[in-house]
Design a protein around this motif. Structure first.
Motif, PDB file in Angstrom:
ATOM      1  N   THR A 180     -25.062  22.772  55.442  1.00  0.00           N
ATOM      2  CA  THR A 180     -24.105  23.817  55.112  1.00  0.00           C
ATOM      3  C   THR A 180     -22.669  23.369  55.319  1.00  0.00           C
ATOM      4  O   THR A 180     -21.766  23.819  54.651  1.00  0.00           O
ATOM      5  N   ASP A 181     -22.489  22.446  56.249  1.00  0.00           N
ATOM      6  CA  ASP A 181     -21.137  21.975  56.555  1.00  0.00           C
ATOM      7  C   ASP A 181     -20.905  20.660  55.811  1.00  0.00           C
ATOM      8  O   ASP A 181     -21.230  19.593  56.289  1.00  0.00           O
ATOM      9  N   LYS A 182     -20.339  20.753  54.597  1.00  0.00           N
ATOM     10  CA  LYS A 182     -20.163  19.571  53.764  1.00  0.00           C
ATOM     11  C   LYS A 182     -18.870  18.839  54.095  1.00  0.00           C
ATOM     12  O   LYS A 182     -17.845  19.439  54.399  1.00  0.00           O
ATOM     13  N   ALA A 183     -18.914  17.541  54.018  1.00  0.00           N
ATOM     14  CA  ALA A 183     -17.730  16.711  54.177  1.00  0.00           C
ATOM     15  C   ALA A 183     -17.749  15.675  53.076  1.00  0.00           C
ATOM     16  O   ALA A 183     -18.769  15.412  52.457  1.00  0.00           O
ATOM     17  N   ALA A 184     -16.596  15.089  52.805  1.00  0.00           N
ATOM     18  CA  ALA A 184     -16.489  14.101  51.734  1.00  0.00           C
ATOM     19  C   ALA A 184     -17.089  12.784  52.207  1.00  0.00           C
ATOM     20  O   ALA A 184     -16.412  11.959  52.816  1.00  0.00           O
ATOM     21  N   ALA A 197     -31.563  11.934  57.332  1.00  0.00           N
ATOM     22  CA  ALA A 197     -30.272  12.508  56.942  1.00  0.00           C
ATOM     23  C   ALA A 197     -29.786  13.537  57.944  1.00  0.00           C
ATOM     24  O   ALA A 197     -28.579  13.701  58.159  1.00  0.00           O
ATOM     25  N   ALA A 198     -30.723  14.243  58.563  1.00  0.00           N
ATOM     26  CA  ALA A 198     -30.347  15.294  59.517  1.00  0.00           C
ATOM     27  C   ALA A 198     -29.621  14.736  60.734  1.00  0.00           C
ATOM     28  O   ALA A 198     -28.911  15.477  61.430  1.00  0.00           O
ATOM     29  N   LYS A 199     -29.756  13.451  60.999  1.00  0.00           N
ATOM     30  CA  LYS A 199     -29.111  12.828  62.162  1.00  0.00           C
ATOM     31  C   LYS A 199     -27.723  12.294  61.846  1.00  0.00           C
ATOM     32  O   LYS A 199     -27.021  11.811  62.732  1.00  0.00           O
ATOM     33  N   HIS A 200     -27.319  12.353  60.581  1.00  0.00           N
ATOM     34  CA  HIS A 200     -26.081  11.709  60.146  1.00  0.00           C
ATOM     35  C   HIS A 200     -24.971  12.724  59.904  1.00  0.00           C
ATOM     36  O   HIS A 200     -25.217  13.933  59.790  1.00  0.00           O
ATOM     37  N   PRO A 201     -23.720  12.251  59.819  1.00  0.00           N
ATOM     38  CA  PRO A 201     -22.610  13.148  59.497  1.00  0.00           C
ATOM     39  C   PRO A 201     -22.830  13.831  58.149  1.00  0.00           C
ATOM     40  O   PRO A 201     -23.629  13.379  57.327  1.00  0.00           O
ATOM     41  N   ALA A 202     -22.106  14.924  57.920  1.00  0.00           N
ATOM     42  CA  ALA A 202     -22.241  15.663  56.668  1.00  0.00           C
ATOM     43  C   ALA A 202     -21.815  14.792  55.481  1.00  0.00           C
ATOM     44  O   ALA A 202     -20.998  13.880  55.612  1.00  0.00           O
TER      45      ALA A 202
END
Length: 235
Positions: free
Chosen positions: A2-6, A55-60
């Motif tokens: 839900t918390d997207k980042a570039a 993927a759940a362990k990585h930054p957005a």
């Protein structure tokens, strides 16, 4: 998510290891590279769930780049020699991972994704990956050329590149004899393509111990991830 980042989740699918990291638009790693052993058997949903957990362990991230060991086209897998083509043929990997991870995904052959992270953009450049099997990618002035599945083309005594250079050949013949195979293929590929530069990548490139010609060099294996930035440079 839900918390997207570039950021781009770069995925490098291998016959022995599944790797991923989040990179920026220039290919610089934002997160640490993560690797887990490839499950065997590895049908599509097993691989998708493995990457969901990683993927759940990585930054957005807001995009996904996938390098896959086989022939791929339009987001779908056509062949998967080291994972089981009968399990994978026709599977829409890009759309499936996109839906599972909540970000748009683009799919390319793994050697080609690694090439994007390596090539200088000058002249005819080729990448040969040495891993579970053998993969190739060809670039001209930085532009990717149509994919050639050389891995399954006969190279010597009816052995394919996969059989001649892959991990099974390394384990069967030993390092010294396998290095002779590598040297022969370097020479054959030059006759075939007259490349300006050839890069040797993949997990087994670390075992190369021959004297390399001036226009052949070892490549950073992290390029299999960092090259994922190039997939999003064009619309």
């Amino acid at each position: 998510m839900t918390d997207k980042a570039a950021g781009i989740l770069a995925i490098d699918v291998g016959g022995t290891g599944l790797k991923c990291a989040v990179i920026d638009d220039h290919g610089t790693m934002i997160s640490e590279r993560e690797r887990v052993d490839t499950p065997h058997p590895c049908p599509p949903q097993v691989l998708v769930e493995a990457y969901a957990g990683m993927a759940a362990k990585h930054p957005a991230f807001d995009r996904i780049s996938i390098g896959f060991p086989g022939v791929v086209r339009n987001g779908k897998v056509l062949t998967a020699p080291n994972l089981g083509t009968e399990l994978w043929e026709g599977f829409a990997l890009a759309d499936t991972l996109s839906a599972r991870l909540g970000a748009p995904a683009r799919l390319i052959n793994d050697a080609e994704m690694q090439g994007y992270g390596i090539v200088s953009g000058k002249g005819v450049e080729m990448v040969l990956t040495l891993g579970t099997g053998a993969g190739t990618a060809l670039f001209r002035d930085g532009d990717l050329m149509p994919h050639m599945e050389l891995a399954h083309h006969p190279v010597h005594d009816n052995l394919t590149y996969d059989e001649y250079l892959g991990v099974a050949a390394y384990e069967k013949h030993g390092k010294k004899h396998w290095n002779h195979h590598v040297q022969r293929v370097i020479e054959l590929l030059y006759v075939l393509l007259h490349y300006d530069h050839l890069y040797l990548g993949g997990g087994n490139a670390k075992h190369v111990e021959i004297d390399l010609p001036a226009n052949v060099s070892l490549a950073d294996n992290d390029a299999g991830l960092t090259g994922g930035a190039a997939l999003w440079r064009k619309p």
